[in-house]
Enzyme design. Sequence first.
Site, PDB file in Angstrom:
ATOM      1  N   GLY A   1      23.317  66.488   0.468  1.00 49.22           N
ATOM      2  CA  GLY A   1      23.962  65.940   1.657  1.00 49.22           C
ATOM      3  C   GLY A   1      24.280  66.960   2.725  1.00 49.22           C
TER       4      GLY A   1
ATOM      5  CE  LYS B   1      29.581  67.314   2.201  1.00 48.01           C
ATOM      6  NZ  LYS B   1      29.330  68.546   2.980  1.00 48.01           N
TER       7      LYS B   1
END
Length: 249
Positions: free
Chosen positions: A133, A70
């Site tokens: 993330g 991410k």
Amino acid sequence: MIEVLRKRFGLLGRNISYSFSKGYFTEKFSNEHFENCSYENFDIPEINYFTELRKNNTDLNGLNVTIPYKQDILPFLDKLSKNASEIGAVNTIKFTKKGKLKGYNTDYYGFLKSLKPLLETHHKKALILGTGGSSKGVAFALDKLDIAYTFVSREAKENCISYELINATTFDNYQIIINCSPVGTSPNVDAFPLIPYEYFTEKHIAYDLIYNPAETAFLSKAKAQGAKIKNGMDMLIFQAEKAWKIWNK
């Protein structure tokens, strides 16, 4: 005969055979009669493989992004939405008509929408377990809700305490405990974040971004002390539907 334009979507991640997204979107396409749409997993061992993946799949319309990419995906994108830029993590990519890649974050939206119904006036502060993330989207949502937060990691640093520092006073001050770490995910269902669960009360919310199993050891131990519990399934559904709107706008 009119040729139906096919639309391809997928999930980018590592070790993602278990993932929710492929099953969810495949069922959605079937139930809602999107016969021209397909969804597949793109399981890559490291983020640098994304360059080749993109070159070999020029007809992709959109991707979801999951652990551990991410944040790693950011340098490969041409543009970020305002929210994704602020959050510093992306879980949705739109492939534009000009062949550009734009990153979005729908995690924060899914988390916010799923947490909000649980909130009461005394829920003022949150502990975020993990700093990956997913935690970035959670923190952004908490900002939107005016809920103060502190990250928890293995080592203490700025705005981040270590697990060893969590005690009864911590639980008095923080009424929402959110597991953003992968600890407790199937198949390692007996694992749980190392916090003193005896200090959970009925005034606490325990939220786990994990959805498999539906009740993690983290949630089970918090529930035993009377806490409200919530897993990540609703968050996933809300963020997936938001991604679908982004891909089709």
